[in-house]
Design a protein around this motif. Structure first.
Motif, PDB file in Angstrom:
ATOM      1  N   GLU A  22       0.684  -1.303   0.170  1.00  0.00           N
ATOM      2  CA  GLU A  22       0.030   0.022   0.002  1.00  0.00           C
ATOM      3  C   GLU A  22       0.748   1.392  -0.126  1.00  0.00           C
ATOM      4  O   GLU A  22       0.698   2.236  -0.865  1.00  0.00           O
ATOM      5  N   PHE A  23       1.958   1.250   0.740  1.00  0.00           N
ATOM      6  CA  PHE A  23       2.925   2.403   0.806  1.00  0.00           C
ATOM      7  C   PHE A  23       3.522   2.489  -0.517  1.00  0.00           C
ATOM      8  O   PHE A  23       3.471   3.773  -1.125  1.00  0.00           O
ATOM      9  N   LYS A  24       4.013   1.521  -1.147  1.00  0.00           N
ATOM     10  CA  LYS A  24       4.877   1.663  -2.428  1.00  0.00           C
ATOM     11  C   LYS A  24       3.764   2.216  -3.464  1.00  0.00           C
ATOM     12  O   LYS A  24       4.198   2.806  -4.321  1.00  0.00           O
ATOM     13  N   ASP A  25       2.555   1.726  -3.299  1.00  0.00           N
ATOM     14  CA  ASP A  25       1.586   2.213  -4.407  1.00  0.00           C
ATOM     15  C   ASP A  25       1.387   3.899  -4.459  1.00  0.00           C
ATOM     16  O   ASP A  25       0.882   4.228  -5.295  1.00  0.00           O
ATOM     17  N   ARG A  26       1.824   4.377  -3.086  1.00  0.00           N
ATOM     18  CA  ARG A  26       1.543   5.875  -3.185  1.00  0.00           C
ATOM     19  C   ARG A  26       2.616   6.511  -3.990  1.00  0.00           C
ATOM     20  O   ARG A  26       2.436   7.772  -4.152  1.00  0.00           O
ATOM     21  N   VAL A  27       3.935   5.902  -3.881  1.00  0.00           N
ATOM     22  CA  VAL A  27       4.842   6.756  -4.531  1.00  0.00           C
ATOM     23  C   VAL A  27       5.645   6.312  -5.630  1.00  0.00           C
ATOM     24  O   VAL A  27       6.015   5.116  -6.008  1.00  0.00           O
ATOM     25  N   GLU A  28       5.588   7.085  -6.678  1.00  0.00           N
ATOM     26  CA  GLU A  28       6.120   7.024  -8.036  1.00  0.00           C
ATOM     27  C   GLU A  28       7.286   7.836  -8.139  1.00  0.00           C
ATOM     28  O   GLU A  28       6.977   9.303  -8.098  1.00  0.00           O
ATOM     29  N   ILE A  29       8.428   7.595  -8.938  1.00  0.00           N
ATOM     30  CA  ILE A  29       9.181   8.439  -9.406  1.00  0.00           C
ATOM     31  C   ILE A  29       9.632   8.080 -10.836  1.00  0.00           C
ATOM     32  O   ILE A  29       9.811   7.033 -11.146  1.00  0.00           O
ATOM     33  N   LYS A  30       9.841   9.210 -11.499  1.00  0.00           N
ATOM     34  CA  LYS A  30      10.007   9.438 -12.784  1.00  0.00           C
ATOM     35  C   LYS A  30      11.534   9.791 -13.069  1.00  0.00           C
ATOM     36  O   LYS A  30      11.696  10.838 -12.685  1.00  0.00           O
ATOM     37  N   THR A  31      12.037   9.132 -13.946  1.00  0.00           N
ATOM     38  CA  THR A  31      13.382   9.618 -14.027  1.00  0.00           C
ATOM     39  C   THR A  31      13.541   9.648 -15.718  1.00  0.00           C
ATOM     40  O   THR A  31      14.523  10.659 -16.195  1.00  0.00           O
TER      41      THR A  31
ATOM     42  N   LYS B 186       9.325  22.804  -2.524  1.00  0.00           N
ATOM     43  CA  LYS B 186       9.811  24.225  -2.261  1.00  0.00           C
ATOM     44  C   LYS B 186      11.238  24.531  -2.048  1.00  0.00           C
ATOM     45  O   LYS B 186      11.647  25.743  -2.428  1.00  0.00           O
ATOM     46  N   ASN B 187      12.051  23.614  -2.106  1.00  0.00           N
ATOM     47  CA  ASN B 187      13.544  23.802  -1.950  1.00  0.00           C
ATOM     48  C   ASN B 187      14.239  22.850  -3.275  1.00  0.00           C
ATOM     49  O   ASN B 187      14.035  21.456  -3.284  1.00  0.00           O
ATOM     50  N   ALA B 188      14.680  23.369  -4.271  1.00  0.00           N
ATOM     51  CA  ALA B 188      15.102  22.695  -5.493  1.00  0.00           C
ATOM     52  C   ALA B 188      16.212  21.696  -5.011  1.00  0.00           C
ATOM     53  O   ALA B 188      16.499  20.800  -5.904  1.00  0.00           O
ATOM     54  N   LYS B 189      17.252  22.090  -4.296  1.00  0.00           N
ATOM     55  CA  LYS B 189      18.142  21.299  -4.092  1.00  0.00           C
ATOM     56  C   LYS B 189      17.883  20.082  -3.100  1.00  0.00           C
ATOM     57  O   LYS B 189      18.306  19.056  -3.289  1.00  0.00           O
ATOM     58  N   ALA B 190      16.670  19.996  -2.603  1.00  0.00           N
ATOM     59  CA  ALA B 190      16.085  18.922  -1.806  1.00  0.00           C
ATOM     60  C   ALA B 190      15.747  17.866  -2.993  1.00  0.00           C
ATOM     61  O   ALA B 190      15.871  16.689  -2.538  1.00  0.00           O
ATOM     62  N   LYS B 191      14.903  18.411  -3.796  1.00  0.00           N
ATOM     63  CA  LYS B 191      14.670  17.659  -5.077  1.00  0.00           C
ATOM     64  C   LYS B 191      15.739  17.015  -5.710  1.00  0.00           C
ATOM     65  O   LYS B 191      15.743  16.011  -5.930  1.00  0.00           O
ATOM     66  N   GLU B 192      16.730  17.809  -5.998  1.00  0.00           N
ATOM     67  CA  GLU B 192      17.802  17.236  -6.651  1.00  0.00           C
ATOM     68  C   GLU B 192      18.519  16.202  -5.627  1.00  0.00           C
ATOM     69  O   GLU B 192      19.237  15.040  -6.247  1.00  0.00           O
ATOM     70  N   LEU B 193      18.644  16.475  -4.485  1.00  0.00           N
ATOM     71  CA  LEU B 193      19.168  15.226  -3.625  1.00  0.00           C
ATOM     72  C   LEU B 193      18.319  14.053  -3.680  1.00  0.00           C
ATOM     73  O   LEU B 193      19.142  12.930  -3.865  1.00  0.00           O
ATOM     74  N   LEU B 194      17.030  14.159  -3.754  1.00  0.00           N
ATOM     75  CA  LEU B 194      16.179  12.964  -3.876  1.00  0.00           C
ATOM     76  C   LEU B 194      16.620  12.232  -5.123  1.00  0.00           C
ATOM     77  O   LEU B 194      16.827  11.111  -5.025  1.00  0.00           O
ATOM     78  N   ALA B 195      16.713  12.940  -5.992  1.00  0.00           N
ATOM     79  CA  ALA B 195      17.089  12.379  -7.518  1.00  0.00           C
ATOM     80  C   ALA B 195      18.288  11.764  -7.287  1.00  0.00           C
ATOM     81  O   ALA B 195      18.537  10.591  -7.975  1.00  0.00           O
TER      82      ALA B 195
ATOM     83  N   LEU C 202      19.791  10.404  -4.952  1.00  0.00           N
ATOM     84  CA  LEU C 202      19.686   9.115  -3.995  1.00  0.00           C
ATOM     85  C   LEU C 202      18.998   8.165  -4.897  1.00  0.00           C
ATOM     86  O   LEU C 202      19.478   6.971  -4.778  1.00  0.00           O
ATOM     87  N   VAL C 203      18.041   8.631  -5.686  1.00  0.00           N
ATOM     88  CA  VAL C 203      17.380   7.605  -6.541  1.00  0.00           C
ATOM     89  C   VAL C 203      18.376   6.788  -7.386  1.00  0.00           C
ATOM     90  O   VAL C 203      18.142   5.729  -7.492  1.00  0.00           O
ATOM     91  N   GLN C 204      19.061   7.950  -7.872  1.00  0.00           N
ATOM     92  CA  GLN C 204      19.983   7.146  -8.899  1.00  0.00           C
ATOM     93  C   GLN C 204      20.982   5.993  -8.335  1.00  0.00           C
ATOM     94  O   GLN C 204      21.645   4.869  -9.076  1.00  0.00           O
ATOM     95  N   GLN C 205      21.146   6.215  -7.286  1.00  0.00           N
ATOM     96  CA  GLN C 205      22.021   5.099  -6.286  1.00  0.00           C
ATOM     97  C   GLN C 205      21.213   3.857  -6.180  1.00  0.00           C
ATOM     98  O   GLN C 205      22.088   2.871  -5.661  1.00  0.00           O
ATOM     99  N   ARG C 206      20.155   3.569  -6.521  1.00  0.00           N
ATOM    100  CA  ARG C 206      19.528   2.203  -6.443  1.00  0.00           C
ATOM    101  C   ARG C 206      19.585   1.636  -4.921  1.00  0.00           C
ATOM    102  O   ARG C 206      19.881   0.437  -4.778  1.00  0.00           O
ATOM    103  N   GLY C 207      19.425   2.535  -4.108  1.00  0.00           N
ATOM    104  CA  GLY C 207      19.665   1.887  -2.711  1.00  0.00           C
ATOM    105  C   GLY C 207      20.890   1.964  -2.066  1.00  0.00           C
ATOM    106  O   GLY C 207      21.107   1.754  -0.571  1.00  0.00           O
TER     107      GLY C 207
ATOM    108  N   ILE D  15      18.017   5.993  -0.607  1.00  0.00           N
ATOM    109  CA  ILE D  15      16.770   5.383  -0.875  1.00  0.00           C
ATOM    110  C   ILE D  15      16.400   4.014  -0.512  1.00  0.00           C
ATOM    111  O   ILE D  15      17.050   3.190  -0.951  1.00  0.00           O
ATOM    112  N   ASP D  16      15.111   3.791  -0.029  1.00  0.00           N
ATOM    113  CA  ASP D  16      14.519   2.324   0.195  1.00  0.00           C
ATOM    114  C   ASP D  16      14.005   2.041  -1.265  1.00  0.00           C
ATOM    115  O   ASP D  16      12.739   2.540  -1.218  1.00  0.00           O
ATOM    116  N   PRO D  17      14.399   1.230  -1.917  1.00  0.00           N
ATOM    117  CA  PRO D  17      14.071   0.889  -3.458  1.00  0.00           C
ATOM    118  C   PRO D  17      12.603   0.125  -3.394  1.00  0.00           C
ATOM    119  O   PRO D  17      12.000   0.306  -4.070  1.00  0.00           O
TER     120      PRO D  17
END
Length: 278
Positions: free
Chosen positions: A132-141, A157-166, A168-173, A228-230
């Protein structure tokens, strides 16, 4: 529960079957003489619990089989059923939930089955909550990077926070530290006491944003290490690397277009797409 029983003695099969056939907790019970047969079954059928003899003959043993079953079902509950008490220490060391010595009594077996049922229910509830949790979160790259929660794009709100998330996503865990984050997000700066505050503020901003959206569990952090927890997100990049055909059709030749550091991953993606064929 879906159970398997593995023992190399035919009489043990007959006894165990009659001991278990009327127990309401047991949904299916499949018996095997050889470890390989049990593993083949587990690859195509759900196995909640396994009752295993330790000495299976032919160089096989239940301790090794338990280890192999957990590679297929990490939460499988294992009970060792054997006449050899000296295996008990190894059985518990390898995560055996219980150890039944032959001949076991019916009360002991009943208590063990009841315990396994409680544990199986807990595992199923945990798995459903995770889905149920996973179904809520979608990441498009593919194209620009975006996070969607409950189907809606998140306006950070913070562009660098979004970039940090991106990043981390690239690291695949995989885990990155503060200097690695600084090198990616502020490539012209050197890591120091002053610039480390840029990383800490960005980490805090990302945590606050994800917690506001009630998806903070996807962000893993500990002592200047971040990931990030993949398992808790749907991501087109992750799907492609796992060989999902739909993800291949979604790839348009662009990956995280707004971030220059993402260019290093494009050759990897292109090789994967090529390997998947037409």
């Amino acid at each position: 529960m879906n159970a398997i029983y593995v023992d190399d003695e035919r009489s043990a099969h007959v006894n165990f079957y009659y001991d278990m056939k009327d127990r309401p907790e047991i949904q299916t019970l499949t018996c095997f003489f050889k470890a390989g047969e049990a593993l083949d079954h587990a690859r195509s059928h759900i196995v909640d619990c396994a009752f295993l003899d330790v000495e299976l003959g032919g160089g096989e043993n239940g301790l090794d089989l338990a280890d192999q079953l957990r590679k297929i079902y990490p939460n499988v509950e294992v009970v060792f059923v054997t006449a050899y008490d000296h295996y008990a220490r190894d059985a518990y060391r390898l995560g055996g939930r219980a150890y039944l010595s032959k001949p076991y009594d019916q009360q002991e077996l009943g208590e063990t089955v009841a315990l396994l049922m409680r544990l199986t229910k807990a595992h199923r509830k945990e798995a459903e909550q995770g889905k149920e949790f996973k179904d809520r979160v979608e990441i498009k790259t593919f194209g620009n990077f975006d996070l969607l929660v409950d189907g809606r794009p998140v306006a950070f709100k913070n562009a660098k926070a979004k970039e940090l998330l991106a990043f981390l996503v690239q690291q695949r865990g995989g885990t990155v530290n503060g200097p690695q984050v600084l090198m990616a997000l502020w490539e012209h700066l050197e890591y120091s006491g002053i610039t480390s505050t840029y990383v800490r503020r960005t980490v805090r901003a990302l945590r606050e944003e994800l917690e506001r959206l009630e998806v903070g569990d996807i962000f893993v952090y500990k002592r200047n290490c971040y990931s990030i927890d993949p398992a808790l997100v749907h991501c087109d990049y992750y799907d492609l690397m796992a060989g999902v055909e739909k993800a291949k059709s979604q790839y348009n030749g662009e990956y995280m277009s707004q971030y220059s550091w993402g260019e290093s991953i494009i050759p990897l993606i292109e090789r994967k797409v090529g390997a998947m064929g037409a």
